[in-house]
Structures are given as C-alpha cells and as structure tokens.
Design a protein around this motif. Structure first.
Motif, mmCIF file in Angstrom:
data_model
loop_
_atom_site.group_PDB
_atom_site.id
_atom_site.type_symbol
_atom_site.label_atom_id
_atom_site.label_comp_id
_atom_site.label_asym_id
_atom_site.label_seq_id
_atom_site.Cartn_x
_atom_site.Cartn_y
_atom_site.Cartn_z
ATOM 1 N N ASN A 21 0.826 -1.213 0.000
ATOM 2 C CA ASN A 21 0.000 0.000 0.000
ATOM 3 C C ASN A 21 0.862 1.266 0.000
ATOM 4 O OD1 ASN A 21 -2.415 -1.504 0.069
ATOM 5 N ND2 ASN A 21 -2.139 -1.819 2.271
ATOM 6 N N GLY A 22 1.780 1.322 -0.947
ATOM 7 C CA GLY A 22 2.705 2.458 -1.018
ATOM 8 C C GLY A 22 2.058 3.702 -1.621
ATOM 9 N N ALA A 23 2.636 4.844 -1.270
ATOM 10 C CA ALA A 23 2.160 6.118 -1.820
ATOM 11 C C ALA A 23 3.355 7.041 -2.053
ATOM 12 C CB ALA A 23 1.167 6.772 -0.857
ATOM 13 N N VAL A 24 3.234 7.889 -3.072
ATOM 14 C CA VAL A 24 4.268 8.884 -3.371
ATOM 15 C C VAL A 24 3.585 10.232 -3.519
ATOM 16 C CG1 VAL A 24 6.184 9.507 -4.889
ATOM 17 C CG2 VAL A 24 5.422 7.148 -4.807
ATOM 18 N N VAL A 25 4.161 11.241 -2.893
ATOM 19 C CA VAL A 25 3.657 12.601 -3.063
ATOM 20 C C VAL A 25 4.669 13.362 -3.906
ATOM 21 C CG1 VAL A 25 2.779 14.668 -1.898
ATOM 22 C CG2 VAL A 25 2.709 12.435 -0.719
ATOM 23 N N THR A 26 4.200 14.036 -4.964
ATOM 24 C CA THR A 26 5.105 14.811 -5.818
ATOM 25 C C THR A 26 4.614 16.250 -5.921
ATOM 26 O OG1 THR A 26 4.007 14.564 -7.972
ATOM 27 C CG2 THR A 26 5.372 12.712 -7.236
ATOM 28 N N GLU A 28 5.880 20.043 -7.944
ATOM 29 C CA GLU A 28 6.807 20.801 -8.796
ATOM 30 C C GLU A 28 7.938 19.930 -9.348
ATOM 31 O OE1 GLU A 28 7.921 24.327 -6.711
ATOM 32 O OE2 GLU A 28 5.848 25.013 -6.579
ATOM 33 N N GLY A 29 7.551 18.780 -9.841
ATOM 34 C CA GLY A 29 8.515 17.934 -10.536
ATOM 35 C C GLY A 29 9.387 17.072 -9.653
ATOM 36 N N LYS A 30 9.203 17.159 -8.320
ATOM 37 C CA LYS A 30 10.046 16.371 -7.406
ATOM 38 C C LYS A 30 9.189 15.464 -6.515
ATOM 39 C CE LYS A 30 14.297 18.607 -7.460
ATOM 40 N NZ LYS A 30 15.036 18.175 -8.621
ATOM 41 N N ILE A 31 9.825 14.383 -6.070
ATOM 42 C CA ILE A 31 9.187 13.530 -5.068
ATOM 43 C C ILE A 31 9.381 14.200 -3.712
ATOM 44 C CG2 ILE A 31 9.347 11.285 -3.894
ATOM 45 C CD1 ILE A 31 10.383 10.178 -6.655
ATOM 46 N N ILE A 32 8.294 14.439 -2.984
ATOM 47 C CA ILE A 32 8.467 15.094 -1.685
ATOM 48 C C ILE A 32 8.180 14.153 -0.508
ATOM 49 C CG2 ILE A 32 8.139 17.455 -2.546
ATOM 50 C CD1 ILE A 32 5.310 17.362 -1.301
ATOM 51 N N LYS A 33 7.547 13.002 -0.789
ATOM 52 C CA LYS A 33 7.303 12.053 0.305
ATOM 53 C C LYS A 33 7.053 10.658 -0.261
ATOM 54 C CE LYS A 33 4.470 11.469 4.464
ATOM 55 N NZ LYS A 33 3.508 12.102 5.389
ATOM 56 N N VAL A 34 7.601 9.658 0.413
ATOM 57 C CA VAL A 34 7.342 8.253 0.061
ATOM 58 C C VAL A 34 6.879 7.575 1.346
ATOM 59 C CG1 VAL A 34 8.294 6.121 -0.913
ATOM 60 C CG2 VAL A 34 9.264 8.340 -1.593
ATOM 61 N N CYS A 35 5.704 6.948 1.325
ATOM 62 C CA CYS A 35 5.164 6.367 2.562
ATOM 63 C C CYS A 35 4.115 5.313 2.214
ATOM 64 C CB CYS A 35 4.533 7.482 3.417
ATOM 65 S SG CYS A 35 3.219 8.377 2.568
ATOM 66 N N THR A 36 3.398 4.825 3.222
ATOM 67 C CA THR A 36 2.242 3.975 2.936
ATOM 68 C C THR A 36 1.004 4.879 2.900
ATOM 69 O OG1 THR A 36 1.927 3.561 5.286
ATOM 70 C CG2 THR A 36 3.244 1.950 4.080
ATOM 71 N N SER A 37 -0.061 4.389 2.279
ATOM 72 C CA SER A 37 -1.269 5.218 2.116
ATOM 73 C C SER A 37 -1.785 5.739 3.455
ATOM 74 C CB SER A 37 -2.372 4.403 1.444
ATOM 75 O OG SER A 37 -2.047 4.200 0.113
ATOM 76 N N ASP A 38 -1.722 4.877 4.507
ATOM 77 C CA ASP A 38 -2.293 5.348 5.783
ATOM 78 C C ASP A 38 -1.373 6.326 6.523
ATOM 79 O OD1 ASP A 38 -0.552 3.403 6.485
ATOM 80 O OD2 ASP A 38 -2.048 1.996 7.303
ATOM 81 N N LEU A 40 -0.362 9.024 4.943
ATOM 82 C CA LEU A 40 -0.600 10.318 4.292
ATOM 83 C C LEU A 40 -1.359 11.234 5.242
ATOM 84 C CD1 LEU A 40 -1.693 9.024 0.772
ATOM 85 C CD2 LEU A 40 0.390 10.351 1.251
ATOM 86 N N THR A 41 -0.911 12.467 5.360
ATOM 87 C CA THR A 41 -1.563 13.408 6.277
ATOM 88 C C THR A 41 -2.507 14.327 5.510
ATOM 89 O OG1 THR A 41 0.154 15.055 5.955
ATOM 90 C CG2 THR A 41 0.530 13.459 7.718
ATOM 91 N N GLN A 42 -3.280 15.110 6.254
ATOM 92 C CA GLN A 42 -4.176 16.094 5.629
ATOM 93 C C GLN A 42 -3.363 17.097 4.818
ATOM 94 O OE1 GLN A 42 -7.238 16.302 4.758
ATOM 95 N NE2 GLN A 42 -7.558 14.369 5.822
ATOM 96 N N SER A 43 -2.217 17.490 5.343
ATOM 97 C CA SER A 43 -1.424 18.483 4.608
ATOM 98 C C SER A 43 -0.833 17.871 3.322
ATOM 99 C CB SER A 43 -0.363 19.111 5.520
ATOM 100 O OG SER A 43 0.892 18.567 5.293
ATOM 101 N N ASP A 44 -0.503 16.580 3.365
ATOM 102 C CA ASP A 44 -0.086 15.917 2.109
ATOM 103 C C ASP A 44 -1.199 16.022 1.073
ATOM 104 O OD1 ASP A 44 2.344 15.035 3.176
ATOM 105 O OD2 ASP A 44 1.512 13.105 3.841
ATOM 106 N N LYS A 45 -2.437 15.820 1.558
ATOM 107 C CA LYS A 45 -3.564 15.705 0.627
ATOM 108 C C LYS A 45 -4.084 17.057 0.138
ATOM 109 C CE LYS A 45 -5.098 11.280 2.514
ATOM 110 N NZ LYS A 45 -6.001 10.603 3.438
#
Ligand SMILES: [Zn+2]
Length: 410
Positions: A21-26, A28-38, A40-45
């Motif tokens: 259950n991986g997730a990536v937040v990107t 402006e062209g960069k990866i800013i976070k790699v984590c599991t879906s659970d 993910l924070t409100q600010s990520d979303k």
C-alpha cells in the motif's frame, strides 16, 4: 501541480522488497514524500490530485539506455537511414520519443544518430514543443573510415582524429560519447569479429572524454574489441557479444576479462531484447550480424558475467529492425526469462543501475525524496510477473502527468 499516487505496492528500484500500500507525493517535478497510504496526512492531501491504482504497482520511470531515435525500426531500417533527409529523421525522432514516453520510459539515451538531428529533438523536448522522456544524446558515433555506422557522419582513425571527433561532439552539446570499437551487423562489409581501434586509441579517447566530463559507451561484438575496451577503461560496453575471431567458433568468452569488467565497475548493456524481438516478429539471423546464433550459450555467458558481479543496464538498440520505441518492457522480461535473474533484480537494472551508469543516481532511478518525479504505475505485480511491465496504467514524467487510468494524455 501536486500529485499523490497510491497503489497496492511500491517498488522503489533499489532492490528492496515491495512496500505494501505504497504512496508517493510529488510537487513541482520532485518527489516530496514516500510512505504507505495510511501515513498520508491532511497536509499531504491538500491541493493534491490523488491517483489511485487498485491492484497496481508504483515503480521508478524506466531508463532506456540505447536508442537511435531517427531510425525507423522497420525491416528497411538501413535503407531508410542511408536515403532519408534530416527533416524525415526529425519526424521519426519526434514519433520515437513520444512512443518511448508512452511506454513508461522517462529517461532515454540516444547512442548515435546521423548528422546533428538529435540536438534539436532534445531541445524540443526540454522546451515542451514535443512530448518525450528526458533525452541524453551522444551525437554522431565515432567510427573508422568505412567502419560501423560511418554513414552517420563522424570518421576518425588515429588517436588525434578520435580526440578531435570527441571535442566536436562536445562542442555540439553531446551528453556522452559513442565509439564503435568493432564492426557491426547494421553496416555491410564491416567485420564484427575484429576490432576497429587499438586499446591505445581507446585509452586516449577515454582520457579526453573524462577531461570533458563525458562518459564513453563503446559498441563491441568481437572479444578482441571487448578486451581493448576493458583495458582502455571504457565506461559502458554495448552488446559485449564475445564473438570469436574465428568464424567457425561463435563465441570466445573470457571469464578473466569478465572479472575485470566487474572489478573496474564497467557497465554492460547486452541489448538483450533485440534477438527476442527478431524471433518474435520474424527476421532471419545473418551469419555476420553478430546476433545470437546460439542464444542458449549467449545467455549462459551473460549469466556467468552477472554471477561475477558485472552490472547490467537496459538498452534496447531501438530504431534497429524490430526494436520499436515502445518495447522497453521486453528487456527486463528477457532478463528474467532467459538470464534467470529475479524480477526485482531486472527492475533494478532498468532503473537504479542504469541511472548509476549515466552518473545521474542523485536525480533518477529510485523512488526517493528529492528525486525527479519520474514514476510509472503498472497494472498487476511485476515482482511476481515481470510481463506486467507492458501494462502501464499511469506515467508521471518530471512531475507531468502523461498517462492516467490507462489513458494517454499526450
Ligand atoms: Zn546501437
């Protein structure tokens, strides 16, 4: 634009086991976070477009290490390259880079083109005029007079001529240098079983390219050519076919030289998928082609090199007959099926190891914070079924959405 990509698993390219259950937040062209879906924070979303692929796997964008984007990949590829105009080459190149990107290739290296057509193509991609992967180019390959790919335009024989040719490609803006250390099947009359350059000439080439910050990739079929390249410290061996100088013997593999390749950290691009595609799509193997007359033995040799610690990168030789620009997934597939390495190992060759060979491991090749947002999501699980790499659901290239929910957006 900010994206969150989530799927059943995340394969980061490092060779680690998939993250469930991986997730990536990107952003402006960069990866800013790699984590599991659970995680993910409100600010990520907040302000993020969320792309969810049920049953899917997140991977780094693929790296295609060996292309000729102006070549047709049709049966008449040689005829085309020797008769077509620069304008036609540009049209072919435009189509090629779009096809590659559409298959999940987010970085591509062109290892030799005719005239100077790859430079405006590279510029056109970076200016956003045409869609394509991050493109690195060698310009025209360096060959002997009448040698392999001499019709591409740069002939040089002595050390002084080779060094001058390197400087000319550097001046034009080449990202790397390609040199033809033996004859090749694509060029009639050249000898695939004999070297075109001595180790001394190649040594001088590497020395000057090093000075300019350029890595050298060398085409080599004949074992004598492979040995010259290894002695010269060439950065990247292409094909590495170990062909015997005696035409009645197909191969002349030297395990001691393979050990030196591993020790010196020379990367090898065995252009593995080409013969598979030829047999898949039908093409007779010519006796002088350098292609695999004895595929079982060839894979046995490659597997032995792998076991000795040689690092493999994933070049297609796309543009040659039957090697289409959207065929990337065949390379890791052949590695798994015929070289008997694991799917995760083949994925690492296609991403991390190829990035290291380019000297770009700080920017691409794995899914890590701060790296370029080059991400592919495939339907299914390539860590158990490598053929799922053909089934690309989503592509993000330097943070730009190229494909989503199986629909191409370019
Ligand atoms: Zn090639």
């Amino acid at each position: 634009m900010k994206y969150i990509i989530q799927a059943d698993r995340l394969i980061d390219g490092s060779g680690s086991e998939p993250l469930k259950n991986g997730a990536v937040v990107t952003e402006e062209g960069k990866i800013i976070k790699v984590c599991t879906s659970d995680q993910l924070t409100q600010s990520d979303k907040s302000n993020a477009e969320i792309l969810t692929v049920p049953g899917g796997s997140i991977l780094p964008g693929f790296i295609e290490m060996h292309s000729h984007i102006h070549c047709s990949s049709e049966a008449d590829a040689y005829e085309h390259i020797t008769t077509e105009s620069n304008e036609t080459f540009l049209l072919r190149g435009t189509q090629a880079v779009r096809a590659a990107l559409s298959s999940g290739v987010t970085t591509m290296r062109d290892l030799g083109s005719r005239n100077e057509v790859v430079f405006p193509l590279r510029q056109g991609i970076s200016d956003g005029i045409i869609p394509g992967p991050r493109l690195l180019v060698a310009g025209t390959p360096i060959t002997t007079t009448g040698g392999h790919c001499n019709m591409f335009g740069t002939e040089a024989n002595t050390s002084a001529e080779v060094v001058k040719a390197i400087r000319q490609q550097f001046k034009l803006g080449a990202d790397c240098i390609k040199i033809m250390s033996t004859g090749g099947g694509f060029t009639p009359g050249t000898n695939v079983r004999a070297p075109q350059y001595t180790a001394d000439v190649l040594k001088n080439a590497v020395h000057d390219a090093d000075r300019l910050g350029l890595k050298v990739a060398a085409h080599c079929h004949a074992t004598e050519g492979v040995k010259n390249c290894v002695e010269a410290g060439i950065h990247n061996l292409i094909h590495c076919s170990w062909l015997s100088s005696d035409p009645s013997e197909q191969y002349d593999y030297d395990p001691d030289v393979a050990d030196q390749i591993a020790e010196k950290g020379i990367y090898v691009d065995p252009t593995l998928a080409l013969s598979h595609l030829n047999s898949l799509r039908g093409r007779p193997i010519k006796p002088d082609s350098g292609a695999m007359r004895d595929p079982e033995k060839r894979f046995e040799i490659l597997r032995d090199m792998w076991d000795r610690g040689v690092r493999f990168v994933t070049g297609m030789d796309s543009g040659m007959t039957n090697a289409h620009f959207d065929d990337f997934a065949y390379i890791p597939e052949v590695m798994v099926n015929d070289m008997n390495i694991s799917p995760l190992e083949a994925i690492t060759c296609s991403t991390k190891t190829s990035a290291e060979c380019l000297g770009m491991e700080d920017q691409i090749g794995t899914i890590e914070k701060e790296k370029s947002a080059d991400i592919v999501v495939v339907n299914g699980d390539p860590s158990t079924d490598i053929s799922t790499l053909h089934d690309v659901n989503t592509i993000l290239s330097q943070g730009n959405l190229v494909k989503s929910e199986n629909n191409l957006l370019i």
